[in-house]
Design an enzyme around this catalytic site. Structure first.
Site, short mmCIF file in Angstrom:
data_model
loop_
_atom_site.label_atom_id
_atom_site.label_comp_id
_atom_site.label_asym_id
_atom_site.label_seq_id
_atom_site.Cartn_x
_atom_site.Cartn_y
_atom_site.Cartn_z
N ARG A 38 0.82 -1.22 0.00
CA ARG A 38 0.00 0.00 0.00
C ARG A 38 0.85 1.27 0.00
O ARG A 38 0.50 2.27 0.63
CB ARG A 38 -0.97 0.03 1.19
CG ARG A 38 -1.91 -1.17 1.25
CD ARG A 38 -2.84 -1.24 0.05
NE ARG A 38 -3.58 -2.50 0.10
CZ ARG A 38 -3.17 -3.63 -0.48
NH1 ARG A 38 -2.04 -3.65 -1.17
NH2 ARG A 38 -3.90 -4.72 -0.39
N SER A 63 -10.72 -0.25 3.71
CA SER A 63 -9.83 -0.73 4.78
C SER A 63 -9.10 0.46 5.41
O SER A 63 -8.34 1.14 4.74
CB SER A 63 -8.81 -1.72 4.23
OG SER A 63 -9.47 -2.85 3.69
N GLU A 102 -3.97 2.85 6.93
CA GLU A 102 -3.75 2.82 5.49
C GLU A 102 -4.26 4.12 4.88
O GLU A 102 -3.74 4.61 3.89
CB GLU A 102 -4.50 1.62 4.90
CG GLU A 102 -4.38 1.47 3.39
CD GLU A 102 -5.09 0.23 2.90
OE1 GLU A 102 -5.74 0.31 1.83
OE2 GLU A 102 -5.02 -0.83 3.56
#
Length: 340
Positions: free
Chosen positions: A164, A240, A336
């Site tokens: 990510r 997420s 994230e």
């Protein structure tokens, strides 16, 4: 090019947080940057780059200039018997691109269906789902320097893709505007389904792997995501919120002795990735609310705006979740989502 002052960013973040930017500008070509930089006031202000805000949590009004790329053209730049190379404008909706590729029977992006956001965000975040990541198909990323408009191209190996993250999220954050991305996709007869994600494999278990098509995998992914994740159009969220933590083998053995059923995935370097959603569930946060925000009852990794939440409300919630997971497991959950 559109320039607007004191502009609401509500349409450009999936958490549905209503903040404003001092200036909001849509850019589609290199000359737009040169024009803006010739304006002394615009040149003196800080610039921030956003896409559709599907991975951003706004906590306050933004001083300076918010820049968004709207270039959304798509073209085939190269093709052979087995592959096709697509150059895609950063402003195109990601799911629209995935839909286009599966309708042409091209393998590569089908596991990433229904991810909100734009094509430009894909290399920045190295988006991923169900065993696939953007870096698996990206060959080149063409950027524009937001200080002088210089066009700079990066090959896949230059992008420093990680879990990510990328060079565009680290060293070049708010310095380089992704303008175009080139993907290499496999034609129907020369590719195959990626079924490493067990629920996806199970969803397609009635078919032989040889009979699967990109469209079939795409349809299964869409169904799984719709069933498991809250729709940001109905309940504000950024998907997420936390990364899945990676821990070393020694600490994993310690946790395993305490929690024999702890789900895990061994990484190539010998460490262990633990699902953040499982950790959050064990602390009892799944489905719990905090003011106008909550941990989704559908998926513990998703924080949601119940309506009227401020960015600070979401921050308070994620910090409470962090504290409880850290207290119970000794693991720090790293967001994230970009908090801005």
């Amino acid at each position: 090019m559109h320039i607007q002052a004191n502009h609401s960013l509500l349409p450009y973040n999936t958490f549905n947080i209503n903040v404003k930017s001092q200036y909001y500008i849509e850019i589609s070509k290199q000359s737009d940057i040169l024009t803006l930089r010739s304006d002394l006031k615009m040149a003196s202000l800080p610039w921030r780059i956003i896409g559709d805000g599907s991975n951003i949590l706004f906590t306050q009004d933004i001083e300076g200039v918010v820049v968004r790329c709207t270039y959304d053209k798509l073209k085939i730049v190269k093709e052979d018997d087995e592959n096709v190379w697509l150059s895609v404008g950063a402003g195109m909706k990601w799911h629209d691109l995935v839909t286009y590729t599966v309708k042409h029977d091209w393998w590569g992006l089908e596991n990433l269906a229904l991810i909100p956001g734009t094509v430009g965000a894909a290399p920045v975040q190295n988006i991923g789902a169900y065993g696939s990541e953007a870096r698996d198909t990206i060959t080149r990323v063409q950027t524009l320097n937001i200080y002088d408009g210089q066009r700079i191209e990066y090959r896949n190996a230059d992008c420093k893709f990680g879990y990510r993250t990328s060079i565009f999220k680290q060293e070049f954050v708010n310095k380089l505007l992704v303008h175009r991305v080139t993907f290499r996709l496999r034609k129907l007869r020369f590719g195959k389904a990626n079924l490493v994600y067990e629920p996806l494999k199970n969803a397609l278990s009635d078919y032989s792997k040889e009979s699967l098509t990109p469209q079939m995998v795409y349809d299964a992914v869409v169904t799984i995501r719709q069933n498991r994740l809250p729709n940001p159009e109905r309940q504000g969220n950024a998907g997420s919120f936390f990364k899945n933590p990676i821990i070393d083998p020694d600490y994993f053995e310690t946790l395993l002795a305490q929690y024999p059923d702890i789900p895990h995935h061994k990484t190539l370097d010998g460490n262990y990735k633990i699902p953040a959603a499982w950790l959050i569930e064990q602390t009892g946060w799944k489905g719990r609310s905090h003011g106008h925000s909550a941990v989704s009852a559908k998926h513990a990794l998703v924080l949601v705006n119940l309506g009227g939440a401020k960015g600070s409300d979401i921050v308070e919630l994620y910090q409470l979740v962090q504290e409880d997971v850290n207290h119970k497991f000794g693991i720090y959950l790293e967001p994230e989502v970009i908090v801005m």
